[in-house]
Design a protein around this motif. Sequence first.
Motif, PDB file in Angstrom:
ATOM      1  N   THR A   1      35.309  27.971  29.742  1.00 18.30           N
ATOM      2  CA  THR A   1      35.837  28.746  30.863  1.00 18.30           C
ATOM      3  C   THR A   1      35.190  30.120  30.892  1.00 18.30           C
ATOM      4  OG1 THR A   1      37.670  29.592  29.531  1.00 18.30           O
ATOM      5  CG2 THR A   1      38.077  27.563  30.770  1.00 18.30           C
ATOM      6  N   HIS A   2      35.257  30.737  32.056  1.00 19.63           N
ATOM      7  CA  HIS A   2      34.671  32.069  32.230  1.00 19.63           C
ATOM      8  C   HIS A   2      35.669  32.940  32.989  1.00 19.63           C
ATOM      9  CE1 HIS A   2      30.784  30.343  31.101  1.00 19.63           C
ATOM     10  NE2 HIS A   2      31.066  29.353  31.936  1.00 19.63           N
ATOM     11  N   ILE A   3      35.802  34.184  32.598  1.00 15.21           N
ATOM     12  CA  ILE A   3      36.569  35.164  33.357  1.00 15.21           C
ATOM     13  C   ILE A   3      35.624  35.805  34.355  1.00 15.21           C
ATOM     14  CG2 ILE A   3      36.234  36.876  31.498  1.00 15.21           C
ATOM     15  CD1 ILE A   3      39.344  36.758  33.716  1.00 15.21           C
ATOM     16  N   LEU A   4      35.946  35.681  35.653  1.00 11.88           N
ATOM     17  CA  LEU A   4      35.029  36.135  36.689  1.00 11.88           C
ATOM     18  C   LEU A   4      35.340  37.527  37.196  1.00 11.88           C
ATOM     19  CD1 LEU A   4      34.588  32.883  38.828  1.00 11.88           C
ATOM     20  CD2 LEU A   4      33.123  33.755  37.001  1.00 11.88           C
ATOM     21  N   SER A   5      36.588  37.773  37.586  1.00 12.02           N
ATOM     22  CA  SER A   5      36.883  39.054  38.226  1.00 12.02           C
ATOM     23  C   SER A   5      38.367  39.368  38.160  1.00 12.02           C
ATOM     24  CB  SER A   5      36.427  39.050  39.692  1.00 12.02           C
ATOM     25  OG  SER A   5      37.177  38.095  40.436  1.00 12.02           O
ATOM     26  N   LEU A   6      38.674  40.651  38.335  1.00 11.17           N
ATOM     27  CA  LEU A   6      40.037  41.140  38.497  1.00 11.17           C
ATOM     28  C   LEU A   6      40.086  41.919  39.801  1.00 11.17           C
ATOM     29  CD1 LEU A   6      40.670  42.480  34.875  1.00 11.17           C
ATOM     30  CD2 LEU A   6      41.396  40.285  35.816  1.00 11.17           C
ATOM     31  N   SER A   7      41.158  41.753  40.562  1.00 16.39           N
ATOM     32  CA  SER A   7      41.258  42.416  41.862  1.00 16.39           C
ATOM     33  C   SER A   7      42.721  42.694  42.175  1.00 16.39           C
ATOM     34  CB  SER A   7      40.633  41.543  42.958  1.00 16.39           C
ATOM     35  OG  SER A   7      41.303  40.298  43.045  1.00 16.39           O
ATOM     36  N   ASP A   8      42.942  43.453  43.273  1.00 13.77           N
ATOM     37  CA  ASP A   8      44.294  43.735  43.778  1.00 13.77           C
ATOM     38  C   ASP A   8      45.191  44.347  42.702  1.00 13.77           C
ATOM     39  OD1 ASP A   8      43.432  42.552  46.157  1.00 13.77           O
ATOM     40  OD2 ASP A   8      44.172  40.584  45.579  1.00 13.77           O
ATOM     41  N   THR A   9      44.638  45.262  41.924  1.00 14.16           N
ATOM     42  CA  THR A   9      45.421  45.902  40.867  1.00 14.16           C
ATOM     43  C   THR A   9      46.510  46.783  41.458  1.00 14.16           C
ATOM     44  OG1 THR A   9      43.448  45.946  39.473  1.00 14.16           O
ATOM     45  CG2 THR A   9      45.277  47.345  38.806  1.00 14.16           C
ATOM     46  N   THR A  10      47.734  46.676  40.938  1.00 13.18           N
ATOM     47  CA  THR A  10      48.831  47.567  41.309  1.00 13.18           C
ATOM     48  C   THR A  10      49.344  48.241  40.037  1.00 13.18           C
ATOM     49  OG1 THR A  10      50.686  46.024  41.022  1.00 13.18           O
ATOM     50  CG2 THR A  10      49.452  45.880  43.089  1.00 13.18           C
ATOM     51  N   ASN A  11      50.519  48.832  40.120  1.00 11.65           N
ATOM     52  CA  ASN A  11      51.103  49.453  38.930  1.00 11.65           C
ATOM     53  C   ASN A  11      51.666  48.415  37.959  1.00 11.65           C
ATOM     54  OD1 ASN A  11      53.135  48.873  40.857  1.00 11.65           O
ATOM     55  ND2 ASN A  11      54.526  50.328  39.886  1.00 11.65           N
ATOM     56  N   VAL A  12      51.945  47.192  38.438  1.00  9.85           N
ATOM     57  CA  VAL A  12      52.583  46.182  37.580  1.00  9.85           C
ATOM     58  C   VAL A  12      51.906  44.814  37.647  1.00  9.85           C
ATOM     59  CG1 VAL A  12      54.866  47.276  37.622  1.00  9.85           C
ATOM     60  CG2 VAL A  12      54.244  45.635  39.417  1.00  9.85           C
ATOM     61  N   SER A  13      50.790  44.664  38.351  1.00 11.15           N
ATOM     62  CA  SER A  13      50.186  43.342  38.501  1.00 11.15           C
ATOM     63  C   SER A  13      48.694  43.440  38.761  1.00 11.15           C
ATOM     64  CB  SER A  13      50.855  42.574  39.654  1.00 11.15           C
ATOM     65  OG  SER A  13      50.583  43.203  40.891  1.00 11.15           O
ATOM     66  N   VAL A  14      48.018  42.291  38.620  1.00 15.52           N
ATOM     67  CA  VAL A  14      46.593  42.180  38.924  1.00 15.52           C
ATOM     68  C   VAL A  14      46.302  40.709  39.219  1.00 15.52           C
ATOM     69  CG1 VAL A  14      45.858  41.769  36.532  1.00 15.52           C
ATOM     70  CG2 VAL A  14      44.281  42.843  38.144  1.00 15.52           C
ATOM     71  N   ARG A  15      45.332  40.448  40.078  1.00 10.83           N
ATOM     72  CA  ARG A  15      44.890  39.082  40.331  1.00 10.83           C
ATOM     73  C   ARG A  15      43.659  38.801  39.477  1.00 10.83           C
ATOM     74  NH1 ARG A  15      45.424  34.923  43.717  1.00 10.83           N
ATOM     75  NH2 ARG A  15      46.931  36.055  45.008  1.00 10.83           N
ATOM     76  N   ALA A  16      43.718  37.729  38.703  1.00  9.21           N
ATOM     77  CA  ALA A  16      42.617  37.326  37.828  1.00  9.21           C
ATOM     78  C   ALA A  16      42.003  36.037  38.358  1.00  9.21           C
ATOM     79  CB  ALA A  16      43.109  37.129  36.405  1.00  9.21           C
ATOM     80  N   THR A  17      40.685  35.970  38.343  1.00  8.88           N
ATOM     81  CA  THR A  17      39.957  34.776  38.774  1.00  8.88           C
ATOM     82  C   THR A  17      39.035  34.319  37.658  1.00  8.88           C
ATOM     83  OG1 THR A  17      40.008  35.475  41.092  1.00  8.88           O
ATOM     84  CG2 THR A  17      38.380  33.807  40.493  1.00  8.88           C
ATOM     85  N   GLY A  18      39.087  33.017  37.366  1.00  5.60           N
ATOM     86  CA  GLY A  18      38.232  32.437  36.337  1.00  5.60           C
ATOM     87  C   GLY A  18      37.566  31.173  36.859  1.00  5.60           C
ATOM     88  N   ARG A  19      36.760  30.568  35.992  1.00  3.71           N
ATOM     89  CA  ARG A  19      36.035  29.368  36.391  1.00  3.71           C
ATOM     90  C   ARG A  19      35.897  28.418  35.207  1.00  3.71           C
ATOM     91  NH1 ARG A  19      32.827  27.483  40.370  1.00  3.71           N
ATOM     92  NH2 ARG A  19      31.134  26.060  39.809  1.00  3.71           N
ATOM     93  N   ILE A  20      36.112  27.138  35.483  1.00  2.00           N
ATOM     94  CA  ILE A  20      35.818  26.084  34.516  1.00  2.00           C
ATOM     95  C   ILE A  20      34.497  25.461  34.938  1.00  2.00           C
ATOM     96  CG2 ILE A  20      36.532  23.853  33.601  1.00  2.00           C
ATOM     97  CD1 ILE A  20      39.397  24.744  33.888  1.00  2.00           C
ATOM     98  N   SER A  21      33.511  25.541  34.063  1.00  2.00           N
ATOM     99  CA  SER A  21      32.167  25.118  34.443  1.00  2.00           C
ATOM    100  C   SER A  21      31.917  23.640  34.219  1.00  2.00           C
ATOM    101  CB  SER A  21      31.119  25.933  33.668  1.00  2.00           C
ATOM    102  OG  SER A  21      31.335  25.808  32.273  1.00  2.00           O
ATOM    103  N   ASN A  22      32.642  22.997  33.291  1.00  2.00           N
ATOM    104  CA  ASN A  22      32.450  21.575  33.013  1.00  2.00           C
ATOM    105  C   ASN A  22      33.430  20.770  33.846  1.00  2.00           C
ATOM    106  OD1 ASN A  22      32.197  18.996  32.004  1.00  2.00           O
ATOM    107  ND2 ASN A  22      31.969  19.659  29.867  1.00  2.00           N
ATOM    108  N   GLY A  23      32.935  20.004  34.804  1.00  5.19           N
ATOM    109  CA  GLY A  23      33.815  19.296  35.738  1.00  5.19           C
ATOM    110  C   GLY A  23      34.230  17.922  35.286  1.00  5.19           C
TER     111      GLY A  23
END
Length: 203
Positions: free
Chosen positions: A1-23
């Motif tokens: 797996t890979h950690i791709l990005s973090l976005s939409d950071t607030t004072n109590v939360s964040v959106r995390a996006t990852g990827r599984i490369s082996n299908g």
Amino acid sequence: THILSLSDTTNVSVRATGRISNGNPSYSAKGFCWSTSPDPTLADQYVVNTSSLTGGGNFSVVITGLEPGTTYYVRTFVTNIVGTSYSSGQKVFTTLTVPVIETDSVVAVADSSVMTGGNILHNGSLPIMDAGVCWSTSPNPTYSDSHVSVSDTIGHFLLTLTGLSADSIYYLCAYATNSFGTSYGQEYLFRARVNYGQTCPDD
């Protein structure tokens, strides 16, 4: 797996996006783990993505329940029959908060003016948009009362408040604003035209 990005950071939360490369293989769980220390694991905090447990591709989860103004480390994980593996890389982010500011005590009082200031200790992980000192003849002054500003700043600043009425009692405090909000330092009480360095009215 890979950690791709973090976005939409607030004072109590964040959106995390990852990827599984082996299908090809299936797995029992995938998601993100996080901690205030590097290289988080499932022994720390984690959240599971509930989408398909087969195949590869991107997946995303909103991590909640975080503390404001805190730095976190995030990694992806995937669990299959063999065990759990983690992304080799990790992302670091700091949750948002209003600035942290202290108010200077009054250092000099003249007939209709006073010198004071503040010290911005932390910008809340966002640029400072405005800072200064506000004052009023009523307690708990805010930016909507009389105020004087300094431009983008971090650290210590000094200002002179003018147009004061002789022998009137005033309340003042420093303030700082970022795009998340405004915070205020401790409040000081003084009387115009008192002796040099005195910050409270005479008894």
